[in-house]
Design a protein around this motif. Sequence first.
Motif, mmCIF file in Angstrom:
data_model
loop_
_atom_site.group_PDB
_atom_site.id
_atom_site.type_symbol
_atom_site.label_atom_id
_atom_site.label_comp_id
_atom_site.label_asym_id
_atom_site.label_seq_id
_atom_site.Cartn_x
_atom_site.Cartn_y
_atom_site.Cartn_z
ATOM 1 N N GLY A 126 0.834 -1.204 0.000
ATOM 2 C CA GLY A 126 0.000 0.000 0.000
ATOM 3 C C GLY A 126 0.866 1.250 0.000
ATOM 4 O O GLY A 126 2.100 1.193 -0.058
ATOM 5 N N THR A 127 0.220 2.415 0.073
ATOM 6 C CA THR A 127 0.926 3.694 0.062
ATOM 7 C C THR A 127 1.844 3.832 1.268
ATOM 8 O O THR A 127 2.992 4.285 1.136
ATOM 9 C CB THR A 127 -0.091 4.847 0.050
ATOM 10 N N ALA A 128 1.391 3.408 2.443
ATOM 11 C CA ALA A 128 2.212 3.526 3.649
ATOM 12 C C ALA A 128 3.490 2.693 3.525
ATOM 13 O O ALA A 128 4.580 3.146 3.897
ATOM 14 C CB ALA A 128 1.416 3.092 4.874
ATOM 15 N N GLN A 129 3.377 1.476 2.987
ATOM 16 C CA GLN A 129 4.581 0.636 2.821
ATOM 17 C C GLN A 129 5.522 1.225 1.781
ATOM 18 O O GLN A 129 6.749 1.169 1.937
ATOM 19 C CB GLN A 129 4.189 -0.799 2.422
ATOM 20 N N ALA A 130 4.987 1.810 0.718
ATOM 21 C CA ALA A 130 5.832 2.407 -0.318
ATOM 22 C C ALA A 130 6.600 3.607 0.234
ATOM 23 O O ALA A 130 7.807 3.761 -0.013
ATOM 24 C CB ALA A 130 4.980 2.822 -1.507
ATOM 25 N N VAL A 131 5.937 4.490 1.000
ATOM 26 C CA VAL A 131 6.599 5.664 1.585
ATOM 27 C C VAL A 131 7.663 5.227 2.579
ATOM 28 O O VAL A 131 8.788 5.754 2.587
ATOM 29 C CB VAL A 131 5.557 6.604 2.244
ATOM 30 N N THR A 132 7.359 4.229 3.414
ATOM 31 C CA THR A 132 8.338 3.725 4.392
ATOM 32 C C THR A 132 9.557 3.163 3.679
ATOM 33 O O THR A 132 10.697 3.417 4.086
ATOM 34 C CB THR A 132 7.688 2.649 5.290
#
Length: 176
Positions: A146-152
């Motif tokens: 998801g977006t959170a995993q990509a940003v992290t």
Amino acid sequence: MGSLRLTFRTALLAATALAALATPAAHAADGAGVAVTPSSPAPGTDIALRVSGCAARTGTAVSAAFVADVRLTGAEGTLVGETRVRTELRAGSYDVQVTCGDTAHRTAVTVVQEPSPHTSPVAPVPAGGGGTAHLAAVDARGAGPGTAQAVTGLVLAGVAAAAVVLRRVRRSRGTD
């Protein structure tokens, strides 16, 4: 593995001895007793032979039905050995030549054709999976990070790159 094989062979020989006591042995044309356990094996089956009436302590049993010649050993006129029936055999009667000492005996073994079970599973095996079993049932082809995993991931990659650059700068200045 060796103790498992020894246990299996001991159990097979004990079963052969008990079967020989419980059922009469097949007799060869010359009067020697030859018992095959199981009495009507299927292709690929492990079998045991028990030969009575042999004066020698060793002997052999040879047949086109066997994957290898049977080495017979024993004492007091009774010899035992084991082998496997060839997997590609068709049902029928196969000659067995038993030799012990200077004498030879002939008998036959009847191979039966049984419907073979599947050699590999035809459906998924319910082997558990613990807490991840429900994940295996979900179609995960379209699901990615998801977006959170990509940003992290991008932040961690940036920190790692900055650490590498900082380390090279320090080495090039000679201060470590």
